[in-house]
Design a protein around this motif. Structure first.
Motif, PDB file in Angstrom:
ATOM      1  N   ASN A   9       0.827  -1.205   0.000  1.00  8.63           N
ATOM      2  CA  ASN A   9       0.000   0.000   0.000  1.00  8.63           C
ATOM      3  C   ASN A   9       0.862   1.256   0.000  1.00  8.63           C
ATOM      4  O   ASN A   9       0.488   2.284  -0.587  1.00  8.63           O
ATOM      5  N   GLY A  10       2.020   1.185   0.653  1.00  9.26           N
ATOM      6  CA  GLY A  10       2.950   2.312   0.589  1.00  9.26           C
ATOM      7  C   GLY A  10       3.405   2.577  -0.837  1.00  9.26           C
ATOM      8  O   GLY A  10       3.492   3.716  -1.277  1.00  9.26           O
ATOM      9  N   ALA A  11       3.688   1.505  -1.564  1.00  7.61           N
ATOM     10  CA  ALA A  11       4.079   1.649  -2.965  1.00  7.61           C
ATOM     11  C   ALA A  11       2.958   2.263  -3.785  1.00  7.61           C
ATOM     12  O   ALA A  11       3.184   3.128  -4.646  1.00  7.61           O
ATOM     13  N   THR A  12       1.730   1.834  -3.526  1.00  6.59           N
ATOM     14  CA  THR A  12       0.580   2.355  -4.271  1.00  6.59           C
ATOM     15  C   THR A  12       0.447   3.860  -4.088  1.00  6.59           C
ATOM     16  O   THR A  12       0.368   4.622  -5.062  1.00  6.59           O
ATOM     17  N   PHE A  13       0.424   4.313  -2.837  1.00  3.45           N
ATOM     18  CA  PHE A  13       0.178   5.726  -2.578  1.00  3.45           C
ATOM     19  C   PHE A  13       1.414   6.588  -2.785  1.00  3.45           C
ATOM     20  O   PHE A  13       1.298   7.807  -2.922  1.00  3.45           O
ATOM     21  N   ALA A  22      -0.194   3.909   3.632  1.00  4.53           N
ATOM     22  CA  ALA A  22      -0.761   5.093   2.975  1.00  4.53           C
ATOM     23  C   ALA A  22      -0.104   6.377   3.473  1.00  4.53           C
ATOM     24  O   ALA A  22      -0.054   7.382   2.743  1.00  4.53           O
ATOM     25  N   ALA A  23       0.382   6.373   4.712  1.00  3.55           N
ATOM     26  CA  ALA A  23       1.077   7.546   5.240  1.00  3.55           C
ATOM     27  C   ALA A  23       2.562   7.538   4.873  1.00  3.55           C
ATOM     28  O   ALA A  23       3.148   8.584   4.563  1.00  3.55           O
ATOM     29  N   LEU A  24       3.179   6.342   4.890  1.00  2.13           N
ATOM     30  CA  LEU A  24       4.611   6.239   4.630  1.00  2.13           C
ATOM     31  C   LEU A  24       4.944   6.470   3.161  1.00  2.13           C
ATOM     32  O   LEU A  24       5.933   7.149   2.831  1.00  2.13           O
ATOM     33  N   GLY A  25       4.130   5.910   2.253  1.00  3.95           N
ATOM     34  CA  GLY A  25       4.432   6.013   0.827  1.00  3.95           C
ATOM     35  C   GLY A  25       4.563   7.436   0.319  1.00  3.95           C
ATOM     36  O   GLY A  25       5.578   7.789  -0.302  1.00  3.95           O
ATOM     37  N   PRO A  26       3.559   8.313   0.554  1.00  4.01           N
ATOM     38  CA  PRO A  26       3.688   9.693   0.083  1.00  4.01           C
ATOM     39  C   PRO A  26       4.884  10.421   0.680  1.00  4.01           C
ATOM     40  O   PRO A  26       5.513  11.256   0.005  1.00  4.01           O
ATOM     41  N   TRP A  27       5.213  10.105   1.942  1.00  6.03           N
ATOM     42  CA  TRP A  27       6.376  10.756   2.554  1.00  6.03           C
ATOM     43  C   TRP A  27       7.659  10.332   1.843  1.00  6.03           C
ATOM     44  O   TRP A  27       8.527  11.166   1.550  1.00  6.03           O
ATOM     45  N   LEU A  28       7.790   9.054   1.549  1.00  8.01           N
ATOM     46  CA  LEU A  28       8.984   8.580   0.845  1.00  8.01           C
ATOM     47  C   LEU A  28       9.063   9.178  -0.560  1.00  8.01           C
ATOM     48  O   LEU A  28      10.143   9.592  -1.008  1.00  8.01           O
ATOM     49  N   GLY A  29       7.923   9.211  -1.266  1.00  8.46           N
ATOM     50  CA  GLY A  29       7.925   9.799  -2.600  1.00  8.46           C
ATOM     51  C   GLY A  29       8.279  11.276  -2.563  1.00  8.46           C
ATOM     52  O   GLY A  29       9.054  11.763  -3.398  1.00  8.46           O
ATOM     53  N   GLY A  30       7.707  12.002  -1.595  1.00 10.24           N
ATOM     54  CA  GLY A  30       8.022  13.421  -1.470  1.00 10.24           C
ATOM     55  C   GLY A  30       9.477  13.656  -1.102  1.00 10.24           C
ATOM     56  O   GLY A  30      10.102  14.617  -1.578  1.00 10.24           O
ATOM     57  N   THR A  31      10.032  12.774  -0.277  1.00 14.24           N
ATOM     58  CA  THR A  31      11.446  12.889   0.085  1.00 14.24           C
ATOM     59  C   THR A  31      12.339  12.708  -1.142  1.00 14.24           C
ATOM     60  O   THR A  31      13.324  13.435  -1.325  1.00 14.24           O
ATOM     61  N   ALA A  32      11.982  11.742  -1.992  1.00 15.69           N
ATOM     62  CA  ALA A  32      12.765  11.514  -3.213  1.00 15.69           C
ATOM     63  C   ALA A  32      12.692  12.713  -4.147  1.00 15.69           C
ATOM     64  O   ALA A  32      13.711  13.139  -4.719  1.00 15.69           O
ATOM     65  N   ILE A  33      11.516  13.288  -4.296  1.00 15.73           N
ATOM     66  CA  ILE A  33      11.369  14.476  -5.149  1.00 15.73           C
ATOM     67  C   ILE A  33      12.141  15.643  -4.548  1.00 15.73           C
ATOM     68  O   ILE A  33      12.848  16.377  -5.252  1.00 15.73           O
TER      69      ILE A  33
END
Length: 393
Positions: A213-217, A337-348
């Motif tokens: 789910n982290g990957a999804t979001f 759902a909370a972790l995925g967007p944070w990781l994606g935002g960190t990468a960006i």
């Protein structure tokens, strides 16, 4: 499938709409209530925190009530806080309504998941779970764009009133269609249910659910900038892309739910492998519109197909926790759902570009596959070890 199950899906649709609709309302809320856009964005985080903390807590509280009573109570609270949110002029009050609404949402979903499996029996648990989660996917396809449109036409408060109107028939439907049952009848003690968390299979299943789910979001949250900046499509394509992802997710839970009852291992390993590969190909080919649009649909289907299967497996594994199992599953998936967007935002934020969330998604699914493979290998070796030990003795 029992008709009551579809009515539960209507309630989940209303709650899913509430959870995701803020993505199109944040600027208007910030302007109307006199706060910054990042501050208004914290409303989403408040809801996520409430979902994670609320799922096991509310499921434990619901042990004191019949399942119908618990569902009606959570729905009533959810409806009430949206009325308050629609009329308040205080940002602090609005934040509080989001937290309380998330607690009610988490409790409802946790009880509804267990109720759904109870209505059909464990042999059809995968289909029941996917039917219920169809409400979440429909919220992505219909609810979120509709909420954004209402916000544009009549202001963000109209979207909150729409959630209230959606919830009203769900209250009536649950009251009439869900069996009452006796509070706490035939259920193990709370301590006994908590002991089920010691089961390594359950912990691994919950971990896999959080990772998938982290990957999804991770990627879903940043689809808009990826489509506009990398794929080169105009802003008018963003609703189309979100609808494609939602349509794929609806197909995924429908197909995955049927397969989960017969061949869950094939769905998890085969679907998980395809999901991992798909995120990597998406990252590489996002510059081509045909590739991006096609993979948005496919990845939506794979993400929710694998995710729904993991939820049904968690409920099956935690059969000794008939009340708390839904809370365990809900909390684990909302951690993702909370972790995925944070990781994606960190990468960006690290300057890796808008393709980077897709790479992060591929990595998260790869970790899930590796974990599942190592666990399966350990479980295969364990009986052999015990057999050898017994023969030696």
């Amino acid at each position: 499938m029992p008709f009551a199950l579809f009515l539960l899906g209507v309630a989940v649709f209303a709650q899913g709409t509430s959870e995701f609709m803020l993505s199109g309302l944040v600027p208007d809320i910030a302007s109307d209530l006199g706060v910054s856009v990042p501050s208004a964005g914290a409303l989403t985080s408040a809801f996520a925190v409430g979902m994670v903390a609320g799922a096991p807590l509310m499921a434990g509280l619901a042990r004191r009530w019949s399942r119908r009573g618990a569902l009606l109570g959570f729905l009533a609270v959810f409806l009430a806080v949206h009325v308050v949110g629609a009329v308040t002029d205080s940002f602090t009050v609005l934040v509080a309504t989001r937290v309380v609404g998330a607690l009610a949402n988490a409790g409802f979903l946790a009880v509804a998941l267990v109720t759904a499996v109870g209505l059909v029996g464990r042999e059809a648990g995968g289909r029941a779970t996917s039917t219920l989660l169809g409400g979440v996917t429909l919220a992505c396809v219909v609810g979120v764009p509709a909420g954004a449109l209402l916000g544009q036409l009549w202001g963000w408060r109209a979207a909150f009133w729409a959630v209230v109107l959606l919830s009203l028939p769900a209250v009536v439907a649950v009251a009439r269609s869900v069996p009452a049952g006796a509070a706490g009848s035939g259920r193990p003690s709370l301590r006994g249910e908590l002991r089920s968390l010691r089961d390594s299979r359950l912990r691994v299943t919950l971990l896999l659910g959080a990772l998938v789910n982290g990957a999804t979001f991770c990627t879903f949250t940043y689809l808009a900038p990826l489509i506009t900046h990398v794929t080169g499509l105009g802003g008018r394509w963003v609703p189309v892309v979100l609808a494609l992802f939602g349509a794929g997710s609806f197909v995924g839970v429908a197909v995955g739910g049927r397969l989960a009852d017969r061949r869950p291992g094939a769905v998890l390993m085969g679907g998980g492998g395809a999901l991992c590969l798909g995120w990597a190909v998406f990252a590489l080919g996002a510059g081509a519109p045909s590739v991006a649009l096609g993979l948005v649909l496919v990845q939506g289907a794979l993400s929710f197909g694998v995710g729904a299967t993991l939820i049904s497996q968690a409920l099956r594994t935690a059969s000794d926790a008939p009340t708390l199992s839904g809370g365990f599953a809900t909390a684990a998936f909302n951690v993702g759902a909370a972790l995925g967007p944070w990781l994606g935002g960190t990468a960006i934020g690290a300057g890796l570009g808008y393709r980077s969330p897709a790479w992060v998604s591929a990595a998260l699914v790869a970790v899930a596959l590796l974990t599942a493979g190592l666990t399966a290998r350990r479980n295969r070796r364990a009986p052999g070890c015990r057999t050898r030990a017994s023969s030696s003795a």
